[in-house]
Design a protein around this motif. Structure first.
Motif, PDB file in Angstrom:
ATOM      1  N   THR A   1     -25.629 -57.097 -10.658  1.00 39.35           N
ATOM      2  CA  THR A   1     -24.378 -56.534 -11.175  1.00 39.35           C
ATOM      3  C   THR A   1     -23.450 -56.047 -10.073  1.00 39.35           C
ATOM      4  N   GLU A   2     -24.022 -55.601  -8.947  1.00 38.71           N
ATOM      5  CA  GLU A   2     -23.177 -54.934  -7.948  1.00 38.71           C
ATOM      6  C   GLU A   2     -22.847 -55.789  -6.717  1.00 38.71           C
ATOM      7  N   GLN A   3     -22.742 -57.114  -6.945  1.00 39.95           N
ATOM      8  CA  GLN A   3     -22.339 -57.996  -5.843  1.00 39.95           C
ATOM      9  C   GLN A   3     -20.938 -57.669  -5.338  1.00 39.95           C
ATOM     10  N   TYR A   4     -20.137 -57.026  -6.222  1.00 43.44           N
ATOM     11  CA  TYR A   4     -18.756 -56.691  -5.840  1.00 43.44           C
ATOM     12  C   TYR A   4     -18.605 -55.212  -5.496  1.00 43.44           C
ATOM     13  N   TRP A   5     -19.709 -54.530  -5.264  1.00 37.89           N
ATOM     14  CA  TRP A   5     -19.601 -53.115  -4.877  1.00 37.89           C
ATOM     15  C   TRP A   5     -19.939 -53.028  -3.399  1.00 37.89           C
ATOM     16  N   GLN A   6     -18.916 -52.901  -2.578  1.00 36.38           N
ATOM     17  CA  GLN A   6     -19.141 -53.001  -1.141  1.00 36.38           C
ATOM     18  C   GLN A   6     -19.943 -51.845  -0.561  1.00 36.38           C
TER      19      GLN A   6
ATOM     20  N   HIS B   1     -30.920 -34.119  -6.920  1.00 36.32           N
ATOM     21  CA  HIS B   1     -30.533 -35.154  -7.884  1.00 36.32           C
ATOM     22  C   HIS B   1     -29.102 -35.552  -7.554  1.00 36.32           C
ATOM     23  N   ASN B   2     -28.767 -36.811  -7.739  1.00 33.69           N
ATOM     24  CA  ASN B   2     -27.380 -37.227  -7.479  1.00 33.69           C
ATOM     25  C   ASN B   2     -26.521 -37.019  -8.719  1.00 33.69           C
ATOM     26  N   GLU B   3     -25.810 -35.897  -8.728  1.00 36.46           N
ATOM     27  CA  GLU B   3     -24.935 -35.551  -9.841  1.00 36.46           C
ATOM     28  C   GLU B   3     -23.606 -36.318  -9.710  1.00 36.46           C
TER      29      GLU B   3
ATOM     30  N   MET C   1     -24.797 -37.854  -1.795  1.00 31.61           N
ATOM     31  CA  MET C   1     -25.858 -38.857  -1.796  1.00 31.61           C
ATOM     32  C   MET C   1     -25.272 -40.261  -1.835  1.00 31.61           C
ATOM     33  N   GLU C   2     -24.069 -40.389  -2.382  1.00 29.00           N
ATOM     34  CA  GLU C   2     -23.365 -41.674  -2.360  1.00 29.00           C
ATOM     35  C   GLU C   2     -21.911 -41.401  -2.007  1.00 29.00           C
ATOM     36  N   GLN C   3     -21.587 -41.626  -0.744  1.00 28.62           N
ATOM     37  CA  GLN C   3     -20.193 -41.474  -0.303  1.00 28.62           C
ATOM     38  C   GLN C   3     -19.624 -42.881  -0.216  1.00 28.62           C
TER      39      GLN C   3
ATOM     40  N   GLU D   1     -34.839 -45.707  -5.723  1.00 27.44           N
ATOM     41  CA  GLU D   1     -34.547 -45.181  -7.074  1.00 27.44           C
ATOM     42  C   GLU D   1     -34.491 -46.248  -8.167  1.00 27.44           C
ATOM     43  N   PHE D   2     -34.456 -47.527  -7.780  1.00 20.94           N
ATOM     44  CA  PHE D   2     -34.484 -48.570  -8.826  1.00 20.94           C
ATOM     45  C   PHE D   2     -35.682 -49.506  -8.670  1.00 20.94           C
ATOM     46  N   ALA D   3     -36.688 -49.074  -7.921  1.00 24.20           N
ATOM     47  CA  ALA D   3     -37.758 -50.008  -7.535  1.00 24.20           C
ATOM     48  C   ALA D   3     -39.064 -49.787  -8.306  1.00 24.20           C
TER      49      ALA D   3
ATOM     50  N   ASP E   1     -34.716 -39.566 -10.422  1.00 22.98           N
ATOM     51  CA  ASP E   1     -33.979 -40.551 -11.229  1.00 22.98           C
ATOM     52  C   ASP E   1     -32.642 -40.874 -10.553  1.00 22.98           C
ATOM     53  N   ASN E   2     -31.627 -41.183 -11.308  1.00 17.83           N
ATOM     54  CA  ASN E   2     -30.322 -41.510 -10.753  1.00 17.83           C
ATOM     55  C   ASN E   2     -29.250 -41.217 -11.790  1.00 17.83           C
ATOM     56  N   GLU E   3     -28.376 -40.275 -11.465  1.00 20.47           N
ATOM     57  CA  GLU E   3     -27.231 -39.953 -12.331  1.00 20.47           C
ATOM     58  C   GLU E   3     -27.647 -39.774 -13.792  1.00 20.47           C
ATOM     59  N   VAL E   4     -28.473 -38.774 -14.044  1.00 16.72           N
ATOM     60  CA  VAL E   4     -28.957 -38.559 -15.418  1.00 16.72           C
ATOM     61  C   VAL E   4     -27.826 -38.074 -16.328  1.00 16.72           C
TER      62      VAL E   4
ATOM     63  N   SER F   1     -29.761 -54.027 -17.967  1.00 15.48           N
ATOM     64  CA  SER F   1     -29.015 -52.916 -17.391  1.00 15.48           C
ATOM     65  C   SER F   1     -29.988 -51.879 -16.829  1.00 15.48           C
ATOM     66  N   ARG F   2     -29.684 -50.607 -16.951  1.00 10.34           N
ATOM     67  CA  ARG F   2     -30.564 -49.552 -16.432  1.00 10.34           C
ATOM     68  C   ARG F   2     -30.278 -48.283 -17.223  1.00 10.34           C
ATOM     69  N   ARG F   3     -31.101 -47.294 -17.071  1.00 11.81           N
ATOM     70  CA  ARG F   3     -30.944 -45.986 -17.709  1.00 11.81           C
ATOM     71  C   ARG F   3     -30.637 -46.083 -19.213  1.00 11.81           C
TER      72      ARG F   3
ATOM     73  N   TYR G   1     -23.798 -42.734   2.765  1.00 11.95           N
ATOM     74  CA  TYR G   1     -22.888 -43.736   2.188  1.00 11.95           C
ATOM     75  C   TYR G   1     -23.614 -44.649   1.203  1.00 11.95           C
ATOM     76  N   PHE G   2     -22.912 -44.974   0.132  1.00 13.49           N
ATOM     77  CA  PHE G   2     -23.384 -46.026  -0.765  1.00 13.49           C
ATOM     78  C   PHE G   2     -22.640 -47.305  -0.378  1.00 13.49           C
ATOM     79  N   ARG G   3     -23.279 -48.280   0.035  1.00 12.68           N
ATOM     80  CA  ARG G   3     -24.651 -48.444   0.411  1.00 12.68           C
ATOM     81  C   ARG G   3     -24.683 -49.071   1.773  1.00 12.68           C
TER      82      ARG G   3
HETATM   83  C1  GLA Z   1     -23.542 -45.081  -9.063  1.00 12.71           C
HETATM   84  C2  GLA Z   1     -25.011 -45.330  -8.900  1.00 12.71           C
HETATM   85  C3  GLA Z   1     -25.339 -46.348  -7.857  1.00 12.71           C
HETATM   86  C4  GLA Z   1     -24.423 -47.512  -7.935  1.00 12.71           C
HETATM   87  C5  GLA Z   1     -22.999 -47.042  -7.850  1.00 12.71           C
HETATM   88  C6  GLA Z   1     -22.033 -48.180  -7.876  1.00 12.71           C
HETATM   89  O1  GLA Z   1     -23.037 -44.125  -8.242  1.00 12.71           O
HETATM   90  O2  GLA Z   1     -25.720 -44.145  -8.637  1.00 12.71           O
HETATM   91  O3  GLA Z   1     -26.651 -46.791  -8.077  1.00 12.71           O
HETATM   92  O4  GLA Z   1     -24.639 -48.186  -9.125  1.00 12.71           O
HETATM   93  O5  GLA Z   1     -22.743 -46.206  -8.932  1.00 12.71           O
HETATM   94  O6  GLA Z   1     -21.955 -48.794  -9.128  1.00 12.71           O
END
Ligand code: GLA
Ligand code: GLA
Length: 701
Positions: A389-394, A282-284, A340-342, A79-81, A183-186, A145-147, A379-381
């Motif tokens: 940006t997400e080096q601290y998002w486990q 879609h990931n709402e 989609m992201e637990q 989704e980000f590639a 997309d991702n979280e529109v 950034s993104r979006r 699970y994310f991720r």
């Molecule tokens: C959202 C996004 C993911 C990721 C996480 C953590 O849920 O969809 O890509 O960025 O946040 O920040």
């Protein structure tokens, strides 16, 4: 298509030959129930969000092996590639993704691919700088950034069409690809550039047809804001005193939601045309209010959402996440959904957003998703990023790929969920109580909260939490939803409503339903204009009350007396009720309106309406109100569930699957209505079921 694209096609065919995957169920026809477990070949969807592009290819095989070992059969990727898929304009490279799919598929892992539009490449911004959105101060965002793109920009729409078409063509027959996440979280950001302004003006013209109609609907006579040309209509950009006509502002929120949906639909149309056998989701974002999810979800085969319980300050307050689940289920008329992201680890961007959760809670949270109707947990991720940006998002794993405690929890949960899959398959949440969420009211309160302390979502939680504390499942319904299956509908702060909604609620009551209304209901018509009827406007008749005075509780000095002799602190607002046909349930305790009704109960036709004219910080106030409404509706409550324990139920062929979830750090005893069988061990449990700290029991009849 170009050379690189043609070469990539060979990789797909090779992948088909080695994958050896069972056939999948294909896409549900519009309006039909989508069976997620069948779609995944009869297996519970269990997965991780995976970014193979960020790791050496030599690591992929080890990843897939470890995933398989943890029971993972699903990944979301891509989704980000965009920059890697289309390195230069019109030149596509999916070969790396083919290779990743081949490795994963060989381990029985299938994928949903994200269309990569959430993160457009740098070269696209360089060539078309105006694809970036403009903020409310008229400043254009720049690359980074993104979006941050503008959904009305034709160059961006053309680029979207090109990448989505290429992706659909390339993967349309790939057996290892189950479908698409668009997309991702529109939703955000809103774009305030001239192209968006013209799009808004055109939207207004389609809605109102004539400027006379728009001027009348918005009440533009105020401050002489009358429009004589569609091109004069502004956007609610930042102004002196930060004020705009609330009617314009509400229409702009609706326009943004509709435009977001249109952007999603642009992609849906391409994917359905080229790859009709693949499902679309879609990931709402649960409680996110920027988009009307009921409307958006019409275009999807099923709803998926991103669930991060660690944003809760207190992990025992499980209702915060529970309502997100139920709203997501309600967005597609109570159909099962997937995560989609637990949450797979501690969240963070520049800082970690909290403290580490005990490993057992990751297990309980995954089951909470299932208990509320998820037929898939991803699970994310897979692994925390080394970069960006997400080096601290486990993720589940940290950067070193060590099999840590989260990995073992994920592996155990995965094993159990496959054991439970036949039982869960075909089961759903069935509720007798519904919570009405009005996107229009939610937006209108963001525009004018009315009183500083007002929070629409808190009004929802006041009642939602009380019903859940009593072990009662709730569905979330939206204004278009069918209400006929419910005994009780709670419609907090129904600030904006049209006559159709008022008629629907009135019919619900007259047919025997119980309706709970609260303060600031019936105040505005569908144009966000205050009614000239006595409040609560269109609900005055069924509620049997009139409001001639109110008192914002900015100092929280008021008190509620009742139900019975109990006293509760009041907050936010006091409607001073004039009960005509209604009976008084509670009164105000202090000041010049002491003794006047605060809560009333009225019979209308075969049903009942409660009007709650104020709010309280005390959960006991809501427990009492829920008890009253439940008695009127012959609804059974379980008032002995310990604090921090959730009882949630799915049903299948009239039989219950009961999830008892302990979010506390101590063992709990939970009295249930009967002795159930433990679905994992097969043993019969006591009616007073024991749940160890941070554990869950899944019980069946
Ligand atoms: C959202 C996004 C993911 C990721 C996480 C953590 O849920 O969809 O890509 O960025 O946040 O920040
Ligand atoms: C000032 C202005 C009025 C009105 C009030 C209330 O007094 O002169 O037009 O706006 O404030 O806002």
């Amino acid at each position: 298509m170009n050379r690189i694209w043609r070469r990539a096609a060979c990789g797909v065919i090779c992948a088909y030959l080695v994958a050896g995957l069972p056939a999948h169920g294909g896409q549900a026809a519009a309006g039909k129930h989508f069976d997620l477990i069948e779609w995944n070949g009869g297996k519970f969807i269990y997965g991780a969000d995976y970014y193979p592009e960020a790791w050496p290819e030599s690591q992929w095989e080890k990843d897939a092996t470890m995933m398989q070992e943890a029971g993972i059969n699903f990944v979301r990727m891509g989704e980000f590639a965009w920059a890697k898929m289309e390195p230069r304009e019109g030149e596509f490279d999916f070969a790396w993704l083919d290779r990743a799919l081949k490795v994963l598929n060989a381990h029985g892992i299938r994928a949903v691919l994200g269309t990569p539009t959430a993160s457009p490449p740098a070269w696209l911004y360089e060539k078309y700088p105006d694809i970036a959105a403009m903020d409310a101060n008229g400043l254009r965002y720049r690359y980074g950034s993104r979006r941050n793109y503008c959904i009305h920009n034709s160059d961006f729409l053309a680029a979207t069409t090109r990448i989505v078409t290429a992706m659909a063509e390339h993967f349309k027959d790939h057996p290892g690809v189950l479908g698409w996440q668009i997309d991702n979280e529109v939703g955000d950001p809103k774009c305030f550039d001239p192209i968006s302004q013209a799009a808004f003006q055109a939207w207004c013209q389609r809605k109102y047809h004539t400027l006379d109609a728009l001027n009348a609907a918005w009440g533009t006579i105020f401050w002489g804001h009358t429009y004589q040309d569609w091109r004069e209509i502004p956007l609610p950009w930042n102004t002196l005193f930060d004020t705009h006509n609330p009617s314009l502002a509400l229409d702009f929120d609706r326009f943004q939601s509709t435009s977001t949906h249109a952007y999603l639909d642009l992609q849906v149309a391409i994917l359905r045309r080229i790859a009709p056998s693949k499902a679309i989701t879609h990931n709402e974002m649960g409680m996110y209010s920027g988009v009307d999810y009921y409307d958006l979800s019409r275009s999807l085969d099923f709803v998926a959402w991103d669930n991060y319980p660690m944003f809760q300050k207190d992990y025992t307050q499980y209702t915060e996440v529970g309502l997100g689940h139920d709203l997501m289920r309600g967005a597609k008329d109570n159909e099962n959904f997937m995560i989609m992201e637990q949450e797979g680890g501690l969240p963070g961007w520049s800082v970690f957003f909290g403290r580490q959760a005990p490993p057992g809670l990751y297990h309980v949270w995954a089951y909470q998703s299932v208990a509320h109707g998820a037929d898939g947990v991803c699970y994310f991720r897979w692994r925390t990023s080394r970069y960006g940006t997400e080096q601290y998002w486990q993720g589940i794993l940290d950067q070193d790929s060590y099999r840590n405690s989260r990995y073992w929890v994920v592996a155990q949960t995965g094993k159990e969920l496959q054991q439970l899959a036949p039982l869960l398959h075909g089961s759903t949440v069935i509720s007798q109580v519904a919570l009405l969420v009005s996107p229009d009211s939610r937006w209108a309160f963001q525009i004018q909260p009315g009183v500083e302390d007002f929070e629409y979502d808190r009004q929802l939680h006041d009642f939602y939490d009380a019903f859940r504390r009593a072990g009662v499942s709730m569905d979330v319904v939206f204004p278009p939803s069918d209400l006929s299956a419910y005994r009780i509908v709670v419609a907090p702060a129904l600030y904006v409503s049209d006559q159709a909604l008022a008629n629907k609620l009135s019919a619900f009551v007259k047919n025997g339903g119980t309706l709970i209304l609260t303060f600031r209901s019936g105040v505005k018509d569908e144009h966000n204009v205050v009614t000239d009827r006595t409040l609560p406007g269109p609900f005055a008749d069924i509620a049997g009350v009139a409001i001639h005075e109110f008192d914002p509780q900015i100092n929280e000095e008021q008190e509620i007396v009742g139900p019975g002799d109990s006293r509760f602190p009041a907050r936010t607002w006091s409607d001073i009720l004039d009960a005509s046909t209604a009976k008084t349930v509670a009164t105000y305790g202090k000041g010049y309106y002491a003794g006047k009704p605060a809560v009333t109960e009225n019979q209308a036709g075969k049903g009942w309406v409660y009007y709650v004219g104020t709010e309280s910080k005390s959960p006991f106030f809501y427990d009492r109100l829920v008890s009253l409404a439940a008695t009127k509706s012959l609804l059974a409550l379980n008032q002995k569930i310990p604090t921090g324990v959730e009882v949630a139920i799915r049903q299948k062929s009239g039989k219950k699957i009961v999830f008892v979830l302990n979010y506390t750090g101590t063992e709990q005893t939970v009295p249930l209505d009967q002795a159930y069988r433990n679905a994992l061990t097969g043993k019969t449990e006591s009616m007073d079921v024991q749940i160890p700290a941070y554990q869950v029991k899944i019980l069946t009849e």
